[in-house]
Write an enzyme that holds these catalytic residues in place. Structure first.
Site, short mmCIF file in Angstrom:
data_model
loop_
_atom_site.label_atom_id
_atom_site.label_comp_id
_atom_site.label_asym_id
_atom_site.label_seq_id
_atom_site.Cartn_x
_atom_site.Cartn_y
_atom_site.Cartn_z
N LYS A 67 0.83 -1.21 0.00
CA LYS A 67 0.00 0.00 0.00
C LYS A 67 0.87 1.26 0.00
O LYS A 67 2.09 1.17 0.08
CB LYS A 67 -0.97 -0.03 1.19
CG LYS A 67 -1.87 -1.27 1.19
CD LYS A 67 -2.86 -1.30 0.02
CE LYS A 67 -3.38 -2.68 -0.32
NZ LYS A 67 -4.29 -3.30 0.60
C1 LIG Z 1 -5.30 -4.45 0.84
C2 LIG Z 1 -6.77 -4.31 0.77
C3 LIG Z 1 -7.59 -4.62 1.86
C4 LIG Z 1 -7.10 -5.30 3.10
O1 LIG Z 1 -6.06 -4.66 3.74
P1 LIG Z 1 -5.24 -5.45 4.87
O2 LIG Z 1 -4.55 -4.37 5.63
O3 LIG Z 1 -4.29 -6.36 4.14
O4 LIG Z 1 -6.19 -6.20 5.70
C5 LIG Z 1 -8.94 -4.34 1.76
N1 LIG Z 1 -9.47 -3.84 0.64
C6 LIG Z 1 -8.74 -3.57 -0.44
C7 LIG Z 1 -9.40 -2.98 -1.65
C8 LIG Z 1 -7.36 -3.81 -0.42
O5 LIG Z 1 -6.63 -3.59 -1.52
#
Ligand SMILES: *Cc1c(COP(=O)(O)O)cnc(C)c1O
Length: 383
Positions: A183
């Site tokens: 992210k």
């Molecule tokens: C990465 C992601 C999540 C989940 O995030 P985590 O921190 O890994 O639990 C949820 N929704 C979307 C669209 C994502 O890309």
């Protein structure tokens, strides 16, 4: 051609980041503590939101949101199938029913018209996704939610740095961010729950730590009783100080990260515009700042006479890593079988699910890396 593999994403971690984490490790307090508090405050300042609760992941945040909003059997949650599986899994685990809305073919944002059509007397929640670093059509979605008196929880996992009509995503309402390593900033694993609803925030704070309404740090520093009582059964989703100190440092560089991502994306768009088989996503007009979390293209599989999966495999042979965000959830085994989902139900989601591919994009990438990716794409398509 490259001689070294280019991953599709890589976190940007400096020696200073590493020593900041080392300092926490040496300090004697490594779980939830002053760095978590500092990270939550800095996050509120950056996003402009009233309250933020740091958690172990965005998935944990969605779990707590469903729990706090009392979503369960008999309830329907409207959300896209073009999303990460975590949201859908949690809806099903809560005993509720996901109702899938299709997305715009070229932005991958949930279609408000589909949301309208998916409303039933059982609708209890709407979960839009801000896709790839752009923003969903929140004005329209907020009007719908207000009219039917149902809350909105925005999946902002891709949207740290994204602005919608001039304001940061998450400034208003309730949203969940992710700090997974791919992210826009990372804490290893982590998430942030933001809301202007004080009661909801209080509930999330309680549920994230055993239902005590007080975490280990509160008990230590504020002299609260170690015999604090369970107000309701809760979970263990608090963020550690080791993670939070990394988040704090990363947040300080997020604008620099996004500037770099945007410059790389511009170069991609320029170079790819000459390749007819490659279709980048379009940017919704209300996205006043794109955070460029992902650089997604769609392969015109007919014209290329190549499947997307083969395209990804061919790029890998040329040392180019790619990602897939996302394979439509409703077509995955469990959902196909348990919910009687079929192809043809969500045309734009399915069309994209078969053709999308995320090209490498991360702040430490160079323009030469972008050129290498585009050359490799051209080479694959020539064959
Ligand atoms: C990465 C992601 C999540 C989940 O995030 P985590 O921190 O890994 O639990 C949820 N929704 C979307 C669209 C994502 O890309």
């Amino acid at each position: 051609m490259r001689t070294e593999f280019l991953p599709f994403s890589r976190p940007s971690i400096t020696e200073e980041d590493i020593s900041a984490v080392g300092d926490v490790l040496r300090s004697g307090w490594i779980t939830t503590g002053p760095n978590v508090t500092g990270f939550e405050r800095a996050f509120c300042e950056y996003v402009g939101c009233k309250n933020a609760v740091a958690l172990s992941s965005a998935t944990a945040g969605m779990h707590l949101a469903l729990e706090a909003l009392d979503i369960g059997p008999g309830d329907e949650v409207i959300t896209p199938s073009m999303t990460w599986v975590s949201t859908i899994n949690l809806i099903v685990l809560a005993g509720a029913t996901p109702v899938f809305a299709d997305v715009d073919k070229d932005t991958l944002m949930i279609s408000p018209d589909w949301v309208e059509e998916s409303i039933s007397p059982k609708t209890r929640l709407i979960v839009p996704v801000h896709f790839a670093g752009a923003a969903a059509d929140m004005a329209y979605l907020r009007r719908i939610a207000a009219r039917i008196e149902v809350p909105l929880v925005e999946d902002a996992a891709h949207a740290l740095g994204t602005r919608y009509s001039g304001a940061h995503v998450g400034k208003e309402g309730t949203s969940i961010f992710s700090f997974h390593p791919i992210k826009n900033i990372t804490t290893g694993e982590g998430g942030m729950f933001c809301s202007d609803n004080e009661d909801l925030i209080e509930h999330i704070n309680r549920l994230k730590f055993h239902g005590l309404g007080v975490d280990a740090y509160d008990r230590q520093t504020q002299g609260r009783s170690p015999q604090a009582e369970v107000l309701e059964p809760g979970y263990k989703y608090n963020m550690t100080d080791m993670a939070a100190v990394l988040g704090l440092r990363q947040l300080g560089r997020v604008d620099e990260f996004i500037r770099k991502r945007a410059a790389l994306a511009i170069r991609y768009r320029e170079l790819l515009s000459e390749i007819d088989e490659i279709l980048p996503l379009s940017v919704p007009p209300d996205t006043t700042r794109h955070a460029w979390h992902l650089f997604i293209v769609r392969l015109d599989t007919d014209r290329a006479r190549l499947s997307r999966d083969d395209f990804m495999a061919e790029l890998k042979k040329r040392d180019i890593g790619t990602g897939l965000h996302f394979r439509a959830v409703h077509l995955q085994k469990y959902y196909r079988e348990s919910m009687d989902m079929r192809r043809g139900m969500l045309p734009n989601t399915e069309w994209n699910s078969d053709r999308i591919c995320s090209l490498p994009l991360f702040p430490d990438m160079t323009f030469e890396d972008v050129d290498d990716v585009v050359e490799a794409v051209k080479d694959v398509l020539r064959k």
